[in-house]
Motif scaffolding. Structure first.
Motif, short mmCIF file in Angstrom:
data_model
loop_
_atom_site.label_atom_id
_atom_site.label_comp_id
_atom_site.label_asym_id
_atom_site.label_seq_id
_atom_site.Cartn_x
_atom_site.Cartn_y
_atom_site.Cartn_z
N PRO A 80 0.83 -1.21 0.00
CA PRO A 80 0.00 0.00 0.00
C PRO A 80 0.86 1.25 0.00
CG PRO A 80 -0.20 -1.21 2.07
CD PRO A 80 0.62 -2.04 1.18
N PRO A 81 0.69 2.13 -0.96
CA PRO A 81 1.54 3.32 -1.07
C PRO A 81 1.43 4.26 0.11
CG PRO A 81 -0.31 3.47 -2.58
CD PRO A 81 -0.33 2.08 -2.03
N LEU A 82 0.33 4.20 0.86
CA LEU A 82 0.15 5.10 1.99
C LEU A 82 0.94 4.65 3.23
CD1 LEU A 82 -3.66 5.92 1.70
CD2 LEU A 82 -1.74 7.38 1.10
N VAL A 83 1.48 3.43 3.20
CA VAL A 83 2.31 2.97 4.32
C VAL A 83 3.75 3.34 3.99
CG1 VAL A 83 3.06 1.00 5.68
CG2 VAL A 83 0.72 1.10 4.81
N HIS A 84 4.28 4.37 4.65
CA HIS A 84 5.58 4.90 4.28
C HIS A 84 6.73 4.27 5.06
CE1 HIS A 84 3.67 7.88 1.79
NE2 HIS A 84 2.90 8.28 2.80
N THR A 85 6.46 3.62 6.18
CA THR A 85 7.53 3.01 6.97
C THR A 85 7.76 1.60 6.46
OG1 THR A 85 6.80 4.31 8.87
CG2 THR A 85 8.33 2.50 9.29
N ARG A 86 8.95 1.40 5.88
CA ARG A 86 9.24 0.13 5.21
C ARG A 86 10.58 -0.41 5.70
NH1 ARG A 86 7.35 1.63 -1.03
NH2 ARG A 86 5.15 1.97 -0.49
N VAL A 87 10.54 -1.64 6.18
CA VAL A 87 11.73 -2.30 6.72
C VAL A 87 12.00 -3.54 5.88
CG1 VAL A 87 12.75 -3.44 8.73
CG2 VAL A 87 11.23 -1.46 9.05
N LEU A 88 13.26 -3.73 5.50
CA LEU A 88 13.65 -4.87 4.67
C LEU A 88 14.57 -5.80 5.45
CD1 LEU A 88 13.71 -6.23 1.81
CD2 LEU A 88 15.85 -4.96 1.43
N LEU A 89 14.30 -7.09 5.36
CA LEU A 89 15.19 -8.11 5.88
C LEU A 89 15.99 -8.66 4.69
CD1 LEU A 89 12.73 -10.08 8.20
CD2 LEU A 89 13.94 -7.92 8.63
N ALA A 90 17.31 -8.53 4.74
CA ALA A 90 18.17 -8.99 3.64
C ALA A 90 19.44 -9.56 4.26
CB ALA A 90 18.51 -7.85 2.69
N HIS A 91 19.75 -10.79 3.98
CA HIS A 91 20.86 -11.46 4.66
C HIS A 91 22.18 -10.70 4.51
CE1 HIS A 91 23.39 -14.52 6.33
NE2 HIS A 91 24.04 -14.69 5.19
N GLN A 92 22.51 -10.30 3.30
CA GLN A 92 23.82 -9.68 3.06
C GLN A 92 23.70 -8.16 2.99
OE1 GLN A 92 26.61 -11.48 0.38
NE2 GLN A 92 25.41 -13.36 0.17
N PRO A 93 24.62 -7.44 3.62
CA PRO A 93 24.60 -5.97 3.55
C PRO A 93 24.66 -5.43 2.14
CG PRO A 93 26.07 -6.71 5.29
CD PRO A 93 25.67 -7.94 4.54
N ARG A 94 25.26 -6.18 1.21
CA ARG A 94 25.41 -5.63 -0.14
C ARG A 94 24.10 -5.57 -0.92
NH1 ARG A 94 28.89 -10.18 -3.48
NH2 ARG A 94 28.17 -12.04 -2.37
N SER A 95 22.99 -5.97 -0.30
CA SER A 95 21.67 -5.71 -0.88
C SER A 95 21.26 -4.25 -0.71
CB SER A 95 20.61 -6.60 -0.22
OG SER A 95 20.83 -7.97 -0.51
N ALA A 96 22.02 -3.50 0.10
CA ALA A 96 21.59 -2.16 0.51
C ALA A 96 21.39 -1.17 -0.63
CB ALA A 96 22.56 -1.60 1.55
N PRO A 97 22.27 -1.07 -1.63
CA PRO A 97 22.04 -0.06 -2.67
C PRO A 97 20.70 -0.22 -3.37
CG PRO A 97 24.31 -0.83 -2.76
CD PRO A 97 23.61 -1.71 -1.78
N LEU A 98 20.32 -1.46 -3.71
CA LEU A 98 19.03 -1.67 -4.36
C LEU A 98 17.88 -1.40 -3.39
CD1 LEU A 98 19.59 -4.88 -6.54
CD2 LEU A 98 19.23 -2.53 -7.32
N ALA A 99 18.08 -1.72 -2.12
CA ALA A 99 17.05 -1.47 -1.13
C ALA A 99 16.81 0.02 -0.94
CB ALA A 99 17.43 -2.12 0.20
N ALA A 100 17.89 0.78 -0.89
CA ALA A 100 17.76 2.24 -0.74
C ALA A 100 17.03 2.83 -1.94
CB ALA A 100 19.13 2.87 -0.58
N ALA A 101 17.34 2.33 -3.13
CA ALA A 101 16.68 2.82 -4.34
C ALA A 101 15.19 2.45 -4.36
CB ALA A 101 17.37 2.25 -5.58
N ALA A 102 14.84 1.35 -3.70
CA ALA A 102 13.44 0.91 -3.67
C ALA A 102 12.61 1.69 -2.66
CB ALA A 102 13.37 -0.58 -3.37
N GLY A 103 13.25 2.44 -1.77
CA GLY A 103 12.51 3.29 -0.87
C GLY A 103 12.31 2.77 0.54
N TYR A 104 13.17 1.87 0.98
CA TYR A 104 13.08 1.40 2.37
C TYR A 104 13.72 2.42 3.30
CZ TYR A 104 11.92 -3.19 0.39
OH TYR A 104 11.32 -4.22 -0.28
#
Length: 416
Positions: free
Chosen positions: A323-347
């Motif tokens: 839902p676009p109205l839920v702005h608080t988004r937390v991602l579980l990703a095993h490896q830290p190197r997932s971070a650039p794509l996660a940041a771009a996705a809006g977490y």
């Protein structure tokens, strides 16, 4: 409300990744490195003490037992107790040998510098004292750090409390807590009782949600089912959520996903859940409905696509239909190197593990070569990344300078 479930309809015809390692090359390599240590240290130790054969005996035991934990687990029925003892000995030896090897290299580098200083500056180097005492120092330091490291690894992980400031955090989410476990590595030396202690410690925290960020196991489901079982006792208001790590794929990820779900854990495979943190039965608008909600997403391991193309890690896909109205988004990703794509996705926050914080010297020096962050809370653009040092350990039961942790993360509003 969930995103796409990649596990549905997947073929289970996955080759068994727990194949026998080439034991002869491993044995030959470890034997040669032990010979190097013996040649560099034992003659000097013999000058200093008549007890030097004890060091020789320790090196022989180490060279013989280190390959044993990597022998195939297949066919292990009779003599399981003896097998476990040998694996324990081999893994403890691996930790001790690792420090012995590194410190022997450091000693040789120091001796070379001393020789160069003597040759260039014509200094008198006290070789008669330097050689034996430096050899003894290598043995003592390697053994002492291994003993302390063993005690650190086998204790129940301590609780590390971390506040994460989230910009625009709704008032309803202030104080929301996530207990993070990571990199437990249930296997040859981490068994049922170790896991039960972790479960008891987490349940005492009373977290709103529990996140397990991969590398739970080092073995197959039939081998480890009884030892992973205590995780079914984890308790949190919104439940326990799991993402896969690289070791799940080594051990047969599809079977483990089924087993974890059987235990009542919620495995997120490039998908999300919406956690409604308050009773909104009387809400009149979408804004009211979603202001107290949080999107908790999870991606497969960064390398999962190498094992199963359908499991390729995708932080954007994990938000599908969120839902676009839920702005608080937390991602579980095993490896830290997932971070650039996660940041771009809006977490706003990514929780990771994998690094173990280096676990013990010198491996902490190599983690930055592969991962953007080693441990702790970091900022990447508009997103926070928290990297756990891990709740268990991999391989040698040894932690030195990188203590294990159960992390309790609390969401707080960012200061203007």
């Amino acid at each position: 409300m969930r995103g796409m479930r990649l596990a549905d309809g997947l073929s289970r015809a996955v080759p068994d990744p727990i194949a026998p390692m080439p034991i002869r090359p491993l044995s030959a390599l470890t034997a040669l490195l032990h010979v190097y240590i013996a040649l560099r240290l034992l003659p000097a130790l013999a000058v200093l003490t008549p007890a030097w054969p004890l060091a020789l005996a320790a090196l022989v035991v180490s060279a013989v037992t280190i390959p044993l934990p990597f022998v195939s687990r297949r066919g292990r029925r009779e003599g399981a107790g003896n097998s476990d003892l040998l694996k324990w000995t081999g893994l403890i030896s691996m930790g001790w040998f690792s420090s012995m090897f590194v410190l022997t290299l450091v000693r040789d580098a120091g001796l070379l510098l001393a020789w160069l200083a003597g040759a260039v500056a014509r200094l008198q180097v006290p070789w008669n004292a330097l050689l034996p005492w430096s050899a003894l120092a290598v043995l003592v330091v390697a053994t002492a750090t291994s003993v302390v490291g063993f005690l650190n690894a086998r204790r129940t992980a301590g609780v590390k409390r971390v506040e994460v400031p989230i910009r625009g955090l709704p008032q309803a989410l202030e104080g929301f807590t996530i207990a993070q476990l990571s990199d437990i590595h249930v296997g040859p030396t981490i068994r049922n009782s170790y896991i039960q202690r972790i479960v008891d410690a987490v349940n005492r925290l009373g977290a709103d949600a529990i996140a397990i960020t991969g590398d739970l196991v080092d073995g197959s489901v039939p081998e480890l089912r009884e030892h992973i079982a205590p995780l079914a006792g984890l308790r949190a208001r919104h439940g326990t959520f799991v993402v896969t790590g690289n070791h799940e794929y080594y051990a047969g990820a599809h079977a483990w996903i089924d087993e974890l779900r059987r235990l009542g854990l919620k495995v997120l495979l490039n998908e999300h859940v919406v956690l409604q943190t308050r009773n909104v039965r009387g809400a009149q608008t979408d804004e009211e409905l979603f202001e107290s909600a949080l999107v908790l997403a999870g991606v497969t391991d960064f390398t999962a696509g190498h094992f199963d193309a359908a499991h390729a890690s995708d932080p954007h896909l994990a938000l599908h239909d969120a839902p676009p109205l839920v702005h608080t988004r937390v991602l579980l990703a095993h490896q830290p190197r997932s971070a650039p794509l996660a940041a771009a996705a809006g977490y706003q926050l990514q929780l990771s593990g994998h690094t173990h914080g280096g676990q013990f010297f010198p491996w902490n020096l190599f983690v930055p070569m592969q991962q953007p962050f080693t441990a702790g809370l970091h900022r990447l653009h508009d997103m926070w990344v928290y990297v756990s040092r891990g709740t268990g350990y991999w391989g040698p039961p040894k932690r030195f300078g990188a203590p294990s942790e159960i992390t309790l993360l609390t969401l707080v509003p960012a200061k203007a």
